[in-house]
Design an enzyme around this catalytic site. Structure first.
Site, short mmCIF file in Angstrom:
data_model
loop_
_atom_site.label_atom_id
_atom_site.label_comp_id
_atom_site.label_asym_id
_atom_site.label_seq_id
_atom_site.Cartn_x
_atom_site.Cartn_y
_atom_site.Cartn_z
N MET A 102 55.57 98.13 19.90
CA MET A 102 55.61 98.75 21.22
C MET A 102 54.20 99.01 21.75
SD MET A 102 58.90 101.08 21.87
CE MET A 102 58.25 102.60 21.19
N LEU A 119 48.39 99.70 19.53
CA LEU A 119 48.22 99.19 18.18
C LEU A 119 47.16 99.97 17.41
CD1 LEU A 119 48.37 95.33 18.83
CD2 LEU A 119 50.23 96.94 18.44
N HIS A 138 49.55 98.52 12.45
CA HIS A 138 49.90 97.24 13.06
C HIS A 138 48.97 96.13 12.59
CE1 HIS A 138 51.53 100.08 16.28
NE2 HIS A 138 52.59 99.39 15.89
N GLU A 142 57.22 99.79 6.62
CA GLU A 142 58.12 100.67 5.87
C GLU A 142 58.10 102.10 6.40
OE1 GLU A 142 57.04 100.28 1.76
OE2 GLU A 142 57.97 98.30 1.55
N GLN A 181 64.74 102.22 10.61
CA GLN A 181 64.69 101.03 11.46
C GLN A 181 64.66 99.76 10.62
OE1 GLN A 181 62.11 100.58 15.16
NE2 GLN A 181 60.85 99.49 13.66
N SER A 236 50.36 106.22 13.30
CA SER A 236 51.40 106.24 14.33
C SER A 236 50.74 106.28 15.70
CB SER A 236 52.32 107.46 14.16
OG SER A 236 53.18 107.60 15.28
#
Length: 520
Positions: free
Chosen positions: A30, A33, A37, A155, A160, A192
């Site tokens: 989303m 980054l 990521h 992870e 999800q 995050s």
């Protein structure tokens, strides 16, 4: 790195799977980054079974997974920074569609997916109704357009990951889902996009989340007495002392997401908290013993070769149980005892000094009563009689007891022909590795030639292998059969590296990377 913004551009760049000369690996995000990521993109770019892939990253802030009052309108969208991070991490292309491009008929005309309720009614799903419906719908849409060979997910968002693995399995999509370990910042906080919402003081308080989870982990590595109510209360108290608003603390079976009252094997300890305006999630994997893998299958399926390499890659101890039965067969022959006479064999089991050791080059050495029998046990004479010796109840009992003692603490991968059914029925992963009789005969001929033995005609080898299959499958004690929960892996047409990679992928579906990293 190529920037793609329309479905037409995406389809042209991706090509169809039949047109590709190298695999395509996909990392959906989303945006906003960060190092987590970047790590996914770097892993996506690594060769798999000797083939270097192309890597596609998508950036799409999905409106379907945001509920009323959530942060969709203010979710960070640093477009130029995202392009730079993706490019520096090694992405070959970045797909950044608009909502109108991805949903050309509008949200109201979109076919929606809803994952099973039992996977949604725990953890974040309980507090964010409709969230995972939105995730599944958009990821399925992206997968239909991209059609990658491999999908890489973090992870960190464990629920999800479980739901998307289920989606891929239920829809029969021809791709592999690969989970990658959570990447953490210097203070232990999981990377995050929402961490940027935290003030300096809130950041200090937020560190209590990973600290509380880590504190619960260590004792359970050596003790199976993990009572859930006590464990959950301890973690909740630590979070509340740090003035974090606790949304949930739960102990679940990692793959079914069913609640656990007591830990046995693997457990997922997960928590969600609010710190100021920021919602944070994190988890840890608890283990009462190290991972245990059982690989069964008929003679000549290539178990020893791939199991040894698989064990080395995962840092697990390799246990060749077939070598144990071969060594005993060699001893029976040396003592002049009839291999079919169990009563005569039983006294030979008393005081048996059977040792398996790993040489510096990684090859397993086998010694019996002071004799190095590594090469001798591969002779055609031993091969032809090992099924007779292994069929005796006294032999199975004695060697099974020894094997179970070796695997009591886990941390090993054992291969043979009754490992998942008789020796380690509670293994974390069970694989039934097999190949056609013709393929196994071909491999046997090559092995005999390499070892300097005479090579019979292939037809004769096929008859020998088929006969041994029948003897192994029809014996009264621990017959050869596939455990109900074992995965069948047919190795015809697969190179050794391809079989090893398949085993690693199956292992990762059951044991997260953060719980058991690959050997360095």
């Amino acid at each position: 790195m190529q920037l793609l913004q329309t479905r037409a551009e995406l389809l042209h760049w991706c090509e169809t799977p039949a047109q590709r000369t190298v695999p395509l690996h996909f990392v959906p995000t989303m945006g906003a980054l960060h190092r987590g990521h970047s790590s996914l993109v770097e892993v996506a770019g690594r060769p798999v079974a000797g083939s270097a892939p192309r890597v596609l990253v998508s950036v799409f802030v999905n409106p379907l997974q945001f509920g009323p009052g959530e942060d969709f309108s203010c979710y960070p969208r640093p477009l130029e920074a995202d392009e730079r991070v993706a490019s520096e991490a090694g992405a070959d292309a970045l797909f950044r569609p608009s909502v109108e491009e991805l949903f050309p008929g509008g949200e109201g005309q979109l076919t929606r997916l809803s994952p099973p309720r039992e996977l949604q009614e725990v953890l974040c799903g309980r507090h964010r109704p409709g969230h995972f419906d939105g995730v599944a719908t958009v990821v399925a849409r992206l997968l239909g357009l991209v059609r990658p060979e491999r999908l890489l997910l973090g992870e960190k968002d464990w629920q999800q990951l479980v739901i998307l693995r289920r989606l891929v399995a239920d829809l029969g999509l021809p791709l592999r889902v690969q989970g990658c370990a959570t990447v953490r910042e210097g203070d232990g906080l999981a990377c995050s996009s929402r961490n940027r919402y935290l003030s300096a003081l809130e950041r200090l308080r937020a560190r209590a989340l990973p600290q509380a989870l880590a504190a619960a982990r260590e004792p359970l590595m050596v003790s199976a007495d993990g009572s859930a109510p006590v464990l959950l209360a301890t973690v909740r108290t630590a979070l509340e002392r740090a003035e974090l608003e606790v949304e949930y603390v739960e102990l679940l079976q990692p793959h079914s997401l069913t609640p656990l009252t007591r830990l046995s094997g693997l457990g997922l300890l997960a928590a969600a908290v609010r710190c100021g305006s920021c919602r944070l999630i994190d988890h840890t994997i608890l283990m009462t013993r190290q991972p245990l893998v059982a690989i069964d299958g008929p003679a000549g399926a290539g178990k020893s070769t791939v199991t040894r390499a698989f064990a080395a890659r995962l840092g697990l101890v390799y246990l060749d149980t077939g070598a144990m039965y071969r060594a005993l067969t060699w001893w029976v022959r040396r003592q002049g005892v009839d291999p079919a006479d169990g009563t005569a064999i039983e006294p030979l089991l008393k005081g048996l000094d059977l040792k398996l050791t790993t040489a510096t080059v990684g090859e397993q050495r086998v010694s019996l009563n002071g004799h190095d029998v590594t090469e001798a046990i591969r002779s055609p004479e031993v091969t032809g009689q090992v099924s007779l010796v292994a069929a005796h109840a006294c032999v199975r009992t004695a060697l099974t007891r020894q094997q179970q003692a070796m695997g009591e603490r886990g941390g090993l991968v054992a291969e043979g022909r009754d490992i998942g059914t008789a020796v380690f029925p509670d293994a974390d992963l069970k694989v039934f590795l097999t190949a056609t009789v013709a393929e196994r005969a071909r491999r046997r001929a090559l092995d005999l030639e390499r070892r300097g033995f005479a090579v019979p005609p292939l037809v004769e080898l096929q008859q020998q292998i088929a006969g041994r299959d029948h003897a192994d499958a029809s014996r009264e004690v621990a017959p050869l059969r596939q455990a109900p929960d074992a995965v069948e892996l047919i190795t015809d047409g697969l190179a050794i590296e391809g079989v090893i990679q398949a085993l690693v992928d199956l292992f990762r579906e059951r044991v997260p990377e953060e719980a058991w990293p690959e050997a360095s």
